[in-house]
Design a protein around this motif. Sequence first.
Motif, PDB file in Angstrom:
ATOM      1  N   HIS A 199       0.831  -1.335   0.044  1.00  0.00           N
ATOM      2  CA  HIS A 199       0.059  -0.183  -0.087  1.00  0.00           C
ATOM      3  C   HIS A 199       0.938   1.393   0.192  1.00  0.00           C
ATOM      4  N   ASP A 236       0.622   3.897   1.518  1.00  0.00           N
ATOM      5  CA  ASP A 236       0.920   4.498   2.773  1.00  0.00           C
ATOM      6  C   ASP A 236       1.888   3.942   3.681  1.00  0.00           C
ATOM      7  N   ASP A 237       2.340   2.601   3.144  1.00  0.00           N
ATOM      8  CA  ASP A 237       3.094   1.661   4.022  1.00  0.00           C
ATOM      9  C   ASP A 237       4.507   1.393   3.441  1.00  0.00           C
ATOM     10  N   ALA A 276       7.376   2.745   5.605  1.00  0.00           N
ATOM     11  CA  ALA A 276       7.590   1.870   6.968  1.00  0.00           C
ATOM     12  C   ALA A 276       8.340   0.538   6.461  1.00  0.00           C
ATOM     13  N   LEU A 336       1.340  -4.410   7.722  1.00  0.00           N
ATOM     14  CA  LEU A 336       1.405  -3.838   6.665  1.00  0.00           C
ATOM     15  C   LEU A 336       0.135  -3.926   5.688  1.00  0.00           C
ATOM     16  N   ARG A 337      -0.045  -3.349   4.828  1.00  0.00           N
ATOM     17  CA  ARG A 337      -1.247  -3.314   3.781  1.00  0.00           C
ATOM     18  C   ARG A 337      -0.733  -3.679   2.386  1.00  0.00           C
ATOM     19  N   TRP A 344      -4.384  -6.662   5.010  1.00  0.00           N
ATOM     20  CA  TRP A 344      -3.380  -6.716   6.118  1.00  0.00           C
ATOM     21  C   TRP A 344      -2.554  -7.967   6.234  1.00  0.00           C
TER      22      TRP A 344
END
Length: 359
Positions: free
Chosen positions: A58, A60-61, A64, A83-84, A94
């Motif tokens: 994803h 947004d991940d 990270a 994580l996604r 997920w």
Amino acid sequence: MRESEKKYRTVADNTYDWSFWLDPNGDFIYTSPSCERITGYRPEEFKKDPDLLSKILHPDDKEAFKKHVYEHEKKAGPGDLELRLVTKTGIIIWIHHMCQPVFDEQKHFLGSIGSNRDITTRKSAELALQEAKRLAEMYVELMGHDINNKNQVGIGYLELVLNEPGLSEDVKRSIEKALGALHDSSGIINNVEKLQRISSGKVKVEKIDLGQKLVDIRARYLESPGKAVTINYTPEKECFVWANELLTDIFSNIIENAIKHSRGPVTIDIKRGEMIRDGKYYCKVTIDDNGPGIPDELKERLFARFQRGVTRAKGKGLGLYLVKSLVESYGGMVWVEDRVRGDHTGGARFVVALPAVEK
């Protein structure tokens, strides 16, 4: 050796989680068939494109995961994170990603092994719970501030009207009923706020003199409009408990119920003692009343939410639920029994046991 490798491969191929082994360059040496169940991509696709995992992260991940890889390589130790991923069909899931470095007997780095577990169901439940909690806190804040403020404004205006000269008795009774409803509404809101504090773990305890607290509560209820009330309590030797300012609500609710449900002059006897259960020392308070009593079939569920007694007295059933919630938040116990053993019509006895401060 080949037989051992075959057995290992059989186990790895049939694991429910997505197992993998990356070489020192980050290319897939092995990825279990479960990767297709989780992501929609086959093992061959991950081997063909070493960056496929990063590509389906994803957006947004991604940062990270990049940080995780850096720390994993720097520390040369195990690591994990949630994580996604975006599956082949475009569904967001997920995973719980776990990995650790692998070395041979000569301490040569052989890459990393790990697993990815689909935690979408659990994560969805957690996120739904968090959202429900956020909404509940918002509603409690809305009730506690905005609605309660409106109640107080209404109470103020009604009290002004009630003091106007020349009102008929019927009008006065109507205004008093409206005032009572608004006061009840404010009381419910206050109880909900207290329950929210308990459920959020914001109730902190301190050393409190239980005897003095009982003296103060007795004085408060000796004068109850429209009721002939006698409250007997003789202060005994001091007993300190672990509680806080909400301790008053425990005994206030019990005494208010005794007064509310009485059918005539009410006598309440408060006694304080001590008890030991499972090696733990408690201060015990018994509150007896001469009211209509509580049938056995009602005793078990009396402290449940929205449970009311058997009289016609009005109430919303949160008071005794608040009592139980507070007592248990202090690590104590509360129960109800017959004042006269075997005869529930002889009145009720509430017993509250609170952890005592060690002497």
